[in-house]
Design a protein around this motif. Structure first.
Motif, short mmCIF file in Angstrom:
data_model
loop_
_atom_site.label_atom_id
_atom_site.label_comp_id
_atom_site.label_asym_id
_atom_site.label_seq_id
_atom_site.Cartn_x
_atom_site.Cartn_y
_atom_site.Cartn_z
N ARG A 86 -1.51 10.03 -13.07
CA ARG A 86 -2.52 10.77 -13.31
C ARG A 86 -3.55 11.66 -12.44
O ARG A 86 -4.20 12.19 -12.61
CB ARG A 86 -3.78 9.98 -14.15
CG ARG A 86 -3.18 9.34 -15.66
CD ARG A 86 -3.85 8.64 -16.03
NE ARG A 86 -3.78 7.71 -17.45
CZ ARG A 86 -3.47 7.10 -18.43
NH1 ARG A 86 -5.13 6.39 -18.05
NH2 ARG A 86 -3.61 6.61 -19.26
N GLY A 87 -3.06 11.09 -11.12
CA GLY A 87 -3.92 11.25 -9.96
C GLY A 87 -4.78 10.96 -9.50
O GLY A 87 -5.89 10.91 -8.72
N SER A 88 -5.37 9.69 -10.64
CA SER A 88 -7.15 9.41 -10.48
C SER A 88 -6.13 8.04 -9.19
O SER A 88 -8.09 7.69 -8.66
CB SER A 88 -7.43 8.78 -11.21
OG SER A 88 -6.61 8.08 -11.74
N ILE A 89 -5.50 7.79 -8.50
CA ILE A 89 -4.81 6.20 -7.76
C ILE A 89 -4.60 6.82 -7.23
O ILE A 89 -3.51 6.99 -6.86
CB ILE A 89 -5.50 5.24 -8.75
CG1 ILE A 89 -5.46 4.59 -10.21
CG2 ILE A 89 -5.13 3.63 -7.76
CD1 ILE A 89 -5.94 3.50 -10.52
N THR A 90 -4.68 6.77 -5.76
CA THR A 90 -3.22 6.62 -4.51
C THR A 90 -3.97 5.51 -4.17
O THR A 90 -4.76 4.69 -3.77
CB THR A 90 -3.94 7.85 -4.11
OG1 THR A 90 -5.06 7.96 -2.97
CG2 THR A 90 -3.84 9.02 -4.96
N GLN A 91 -2.83 4.95 -3.29
CA GLN A 91 -2.95 4.18 -1.70
C GLN A 91 -2.02 4.17 -0.87
O GLN A 91 -1.01 4.79 -0.92
CB GLN A 91 -2.78 2.65 -2.61
CG GLN A 91 -2.44 1.08 -1.79
CD GLN A 91 -2.43 0.32 -2.41
OE1 GLN A 91 -2.26 0.33 -4.17
NE2 GLN A 91 -2.14 -0.45 -1.44
N TYR A 92 -1.89 4.40 0.25
CA TYR A 92 -1.43 4.53 1.47
C TYR A 92 -1.15 3.32 2.58
O TYR A 92 -2.19 2.57 2.52
CB TYR A 92 -2.63 5.28 2.50
CG TYR A 92 -2.52 6.99 1.88
CD1 TYR A 92 -3.81 6.90 0.80
CD2 TYR A 92 -1.47 8.10 2.12
CE1 TYR A 92 -3.50 8.62 0.21
CE2 TYR A 92 -1.76 8.70 1.52
CZ TYR A 92 -2.58 8.85 0.36
OH TYR A 92 -3.35 10.49 -0.50
N ALA A 93 -0.71 2.91 3.39
CA ALA A 93 0.07 1.89 4.37
C ALA A 93 -1.31 2.37 4.68
O ALA A 93 -1.42 4.12 5.55
CB ALA A 93 0.59 2.02 4.77
N ASP A 94 -2.25 1.73 6.32
CA ASP A 94 -2.51 1.78 7.03
C ASP A 94 -1.99 2.63 8.39
O ASP A 94 -2.73 3.64 9.10
CB ASP A 94 -3.40 0.32 7.64
CG ASP A 94 -4.22 -0.50 6.99
OD1 ASP A 94 -3.96 -1.89 7.16
OD2 ASP A 94 -4.57 0.44 5.96
N SER A 95 -0.79 2.27 8.35
CA SER A 95 -0.35 3.37 9.43
C SER A 95 -0.04 4.87 9.19
O SER A 95 0.35 5.95 10.04
CB SER A 95 1.32 2.67 9.97
OG SER A 95 1.74 3.30 8.54
N VAL A 96 -0.06 5.30 8.28
CA VAL A 96 -0.56 6.80 7.65
C VAL A 96 -1.81 7.03 6.86
O VAL A 96 -1.73 8.91 6.93
CB VAL A 96 1.11 6.93 6.82
CG1 VAL A 96 2.09 6.39 7.21
CG2 VAL A 96 0.10 6.18 4.61
N LYS A 97 -2.61 6.40 6.88
CA LYS A 97 -4.23 7.03 6.23
C LYS A 97 -4.78 7.71 7.10
O LYS A 97 -4.79 7.91 8.48
CB LYS A 97 -5.07 5.64 5.97
CG LYS A 97 -4.45 4.94 5.25
CD LYS A 97 -5.77 3.34 5.09
CE LYS A 97 -5.68 2.56 3.94
NZ LYS A 97 -6.54 1.57 4.38
N GLY A 98 -5.26 8.87 6.13
CA GLY A 98 -5.86 9.89 7.65
C GLY A 98 -4.66 11.49 7.79
O GLY A 98 -5.53 12.37 7.92
N ARG A 99 -3.94 10.97 7.24
CA ARG A 99 -3.03 11.77 8.44
C ARG A 99 -1.99 12.36 7.27
O ARG A 99 -1.48 13.17 6.76
CB ARG A 99 -1.67 10.99 9.20
CG ARG A 99 -2.50 11.00 10.60
CD ARG A 99 -1.41 10.36 11.70
NE ARG A 99 -0.44 9.07 11.22
CZ ARG A 99 0.69 9.16 11.27
NH1 ARG A 99 0.74 10.43 11.95
NH2 ARG A 99 1.27 8.22 10.99
#
Length: 124
Positions: A53-66
């Motif tokens: 649904r695109g309502s929840i995303t999660q990222y590894a710290d190493s790629v957050k913001g990029r």
């Protein structure tokens, strides 16, 4: 059920790439889908995940913001926009999907379906 990853390539440090994962043979409108990567000599690691649904995303710290993960349910695809790439992002990138009804996990053993991988190489 098949996942087909594409979009990898060679890019210079600071550049961008967009990976796509196309799902076929089933409907993944309610499945969590993720990207993992594996560099030579290293274990497979979690990169990003999205519920369809695109309502929840999660990222590894190493790629957050990029990196940004997004879902196009009409096309049954999940994309990974990668900006400000670094040499340490060099790896084989895999898309993966969980079985219906399961929530996001960063553990690769929790994913039942895998694409074949697409190679990303970032030169310094």
């Amino acid at each position: 059920v098949q996942l087909q990853a594409s979009g990898g390539g060679l890019v210079q440090t600071g550049g961008s790439l967009r990976l796509s994962c196309a799902a076929s043979g089933g409907t993944f409108s309610s499945n969590v889908m993720s990207w993992f990567r594996q560099a030579p000599g290293k274990e497979r690691e979690f990169v990003a995940a999205i519920n369809r649904r695109g309502s929840i995303t999660q990222y590894a710290d190493s790629v957050k913001g990029r990196f940004t993960i997004s879902s196009d349910n009409a096309k049954n695809t999940v994309n990974l926009q990668m900006n400000s790439l670094k040499p340490e992002d060099t790896a084989l990138y895999y898309c993966a999907a969980r079985k219906f009804g399961l929530s996001i996990t960063t553990a690769y053993v929790g994913y039942a379906y895998w694409g074949q991988g697409t190679l990303v190489t970032v030169s310094s």
